[in-house]
Scaffold this active site. Sequence first.
Site, mmCIF file in Angstrom:
data_model
loop_
_atom_site.group_PDB
_atom_site.id
_atom_site.type_symbol
_atom_site.label_atom_id
_atom_site.label_comp_id
_atom_site.label_asym_id
_atom_site.label_seq_id
_atom_site.Cartn_x
_atom_site.Cartn_y
_atom_site.Cartn_z
ATOM 1 N N THR A 158 29.261 66.174 -45.800
ATOM 2 C CA THR A 158 27.954 65.499 -46.177
ATOM 3 C C THR A 158 27.876 65.855 -47.495
ATOM 4 O O THR A 158 27.757 67.016 -48.154
ATOM 5 C CB THR A 158 26.811 66.413 -45.172
ATOM 6 N N LYS A 171 27.156 67.242 -33.091
ATOM 7 C CA LYS A 171 26.367 68.348 -32.886
ATOM 8 C C LYS A 171 26.975 69.545 -32.440
ATOM 9 O O LYS A 171 27.948 69.357 -31.481
ATOM 10 C CB LYS A 171 25.249 67.934 -32.036
ATOM 11 N N GLY A 188 17.081 74.932 -37.750
ATOM 12 C CA GLY A 188 17.781 75.814 -38.746
ATOM 13 C C GLY A 188 19.187 75.077 -38.562
ATOM 14 O O GLY A 188 19.364 73.977 -38.616
ATOM 15 N N CYS A 248 23.054 72.440 -41.284
ATOM 16 C CA CYS A 248 22.830 71.061 -41.616
ATOM 17 C C CYS A 248 21.406 70.522 -42.078
ATOM 18 O O CYS A 248 20.935 70.341 -43.200
ATOM 19 C CB CYS A 248 23.228 69.870 -40.711
HETATM 20 N N1 LIG Z 1 28.441 72.021 -38.698
HETATM 21 C C1 LIG Z 1 28.034 70.679 -38.423
HETATM 22 O O1 LIG Z 1 27.438 70.843 -37.207
HETATM 23 C C2 LIG Z 1 28.105 69.613 -39.260
HETATM 24 C C3 LIG Z 1 27.866 68.490 -38.689
HETATM 25 C C4 LIG Z 1 27.934 67.352 -39.665
HETATM 26 C C5 LIG Z 1 28.595 67.680 -41.051
HETATM 27 N N2 LIG Z 1 28.607 68.522 -41.456
HETATM 28 C C6 LIG Z 1 29.183 68.793 -42.752
HETATM 29 O O2 LIG Z 1 30.689 68.953 -42.632
HETATM 30 C C7 LIG Z 1 30.871 69.786 -43.724
HETATM 31 C C8 LIG Z 1 31.629 71.205 -43.207
HETATM 32 O O3 LIG Z 1 30.794 71.812 -42.631
HETATM 33 P P1 LIG Z 1 31.297 73.144 -41.682
HETATM 34 O O4 LIG Z 1 30.026 73.411 -40.715
HETATM 35 O O5 LIG Z 1 32.529 72.705 -40.908
HETATM 36 O O6 LIG Z 1 31.483 74.294 -42.562
HETATM 37 P P2 LIG Z 1 32.151 75.503 -42.392
HETATM 38 O O7 LIG Z 1 31.925 76.633 -43.440
HETATM 39 O O8 LIG Z 1 32.224 75.844 -40.689
HETATM 40 O O9 LIG Z 1 33.812 75.125 -42.543
HETATM 41 C C9 LIG Z 1 34.415 74.728 -43.780
HETATM 42 C C10 LIG Z 1 35.710 75.387 -43.976
HETATM 43 O O10 LIG Z 1 36.303 75.040 -45.272
HETATM 44 C C11 LIG Z 1 37.217 76.040 -45.652
HETATM 45 N N3 LIG Z 1 37.253 75.742 -47.299
HETATM 46 C C12 LIG Z 1 36.637 76.105 -48.253
HETATM 47 N N4 LIG Z 1 37.216 75.754 -49.457
HETATM 48 C C13 LIG Z 1 38.289 75.312 -49.178
HETATM 49 C C14 LIG Z 1 39.506 74.744 -49.823
HETATM 50 N N5 LIG Z 1 39.410 74.447 -51.245
HETATM 51 N N6 LIG Z 1 40.551 74.250 -49.042
HETATM 52 C C15 LIG Z 1 40.701 74.388 -47.877
HETATM 53 N N7 LIG Z 1 39.948 74.785 -47.033
HETATM 54 C C16 LIG Z 1 38.579 75.272 -47.864
HETATM 55 C C17 LIG Z 1 36.406 77.426 -45.583
HETATM 56 O O11 LIG Z 1 37.329 78.473 -45.569
HETATM 57 C C18 LIG Z 1 35.879 76.928 -43.936
HETATM 58 O O12 LIG Z 1 36.868 77.321 -43.101
HETATM 59 C C19 LIG Z 1 29.588 70.112 -44.432
HETATM 60 O O13 LIG Z 1 29.531 69.232 -45.483
HETATM 61 C C20 LIG Z 1 28.602 70.147 -43.683
HETATM 62 O O14 LIG Z 1 27.256 69.635 -44.175
HETATM 63 C C21 LIG Z 1 28.566 69.759 -40.709
#
Ligand SMILES: NC(=O)c1ccc[n+]([C@@H]2O[C@H](COP(=O)([O-])OP(=O)(O)OC[C@H]3O[C@@H](n4cnc5c(N)ncnc54)[C@H](O)[C@@H]3O)[C@@H](O)[C@H]2O)c1
Length: 451
Positions: free
Chosen positions: A121, A157, A263, A266
Amino acid sequence: MRICVIGTGYVGLVAGTCFAESGNNVICVDVDEAKIEGLRNGVIPIYEPGLKELVHRNSAEGRLSFTTDLAAAVKESLISFIAVGTPPGEDGSADLKHVLGVAREIGRHMEGFKIIVDKSTVPVGTADKVRQAVQGELDRRGVSLEFDVVSNPEFLKEGAAIDDFMKPDRVVIGADNVRTAEIMKELYSPFMRKTNRLIVMDIRSAEMTKYAANAMLATRISFMNQIANLCELMNADVSAVREGIGSDSRIGYDFLFPGVGYGGSCFPKDVKALIKTAEECGYDFLLLKSVEQVNERQKRLLPEKILGYFGNNGASRPLAGKTIAVWGLSFKPRTDDMREAPSIVIIERLLELGATVRAHDPEAVREARKFFGDRITYSSSNQYDILAEADALAIITEWNEYRNPDFERIRALLRQPVIFDGRNLYKPARMQEIGFEYFSLGRTPTGSVEK
Ligand SMILES: NC(=O)c1ccc[n+]([C@@H]2O[C@H](COP(=O)([O-])OP(=O)(O)OC[C@H]3O[C@@H](n4cnc5c(N)ncnc54)[C@H](O)[C@@H]3O)[C@@H](O)[C@H]2O)c1
């Protein structure tokens, strides 16, 4: 297709696995060596229903692999998804250091035409920054290679992520190139078999769509929380009001339950980031600022009710000597995610007031330890164990196992039959009938407010 997904978290691991499930060759990349080593050995780093089986099957069938070697993964793939975290920076704006870091890495190592997809995002304008970061590296290398940047925000979600990804309400593709949009359509076509729910638009609108969706949902939550608080003051029943307004097709029933505040990873950060984006354009997003304030206040409501019940005796730690049993720690059910969970604010406040806290959660205990350490005690097995000799039960997360519990057992274990329900799981009339003092949200309590 050959794909790599960079960032193997809640989004990247689910997306990569679901793309593999539909026949693609997927390499999931992460900087976290322990996570990648675990995944190679079949250890799933997060709790997400149905994910383990899919990871195991697709790994065994050779379509899904895990690496820390971003360079090799990018070289082998036509499409590189960026799915790293975008946490809030100090000023509330989305911190793009991971996204742009990955973009530079891609530019450093790509060897032919690539499609680079922002799945994280990210604020409006990030695709341009990603393009500049990649191009900057290509220029530095003195090579001329074609690439496209696409925005493909994720709407899954947690807790229902596999279903959401496999059967999405919609997939948004922001692209400025027809050929690339067609490739993205082909990639998503297995998930669109019944009806086409893929929406192609310009890149900036796609980036904005994700923030607008989350901001709208957060607004609904804060709105309903305020309606609930007002209902309670006026002896109206928010559950009846919810039914009354939800039946209007323009409103609908979803996202109308009051609770202890939103919470997760996101809503809080995306609301903050959109306020900041607006500010940068000289626009005061008044509504969202209130949404955020209401949410902060809502997270403090349950401890205040508990304090009100036991009586604020003016001592610095008025709940000293009281034990509060808590059901639910994760920010919502069916996930182990504790990021920005209301339980953090609620439990910290209870501890500050001097209470002893014992908590049960079926999946989030490991994550919760990172926040509370040894300051509270935990159980992930039996939800009743923590109730023995506790002064009250507080419900924070609506896991299914809390919906229809053994009330006789609860009564026998607690020092007194009193429940503070932050999720309105039970009917006040029934609770009164079976002799509980029951405090919920937006409904008349069945107990006395001050002892
Ligand atoms: N979690 C959700 O429900 C959700 C839903 C929609 C969108 N998003 C968006 O998706 C994105 C990721 O969210 P998430 O919850 O999966 O995050 P997360 O923290 O679970 O995962 C991110 C991963 O990226 C890795 N990472 C960081 N820097 C890196 C690099 N340079 N190279 C390779 N890997 C690297 C981290 O080690 C981690 O494992 C965010 O922008 C979030 O807003 C999340």
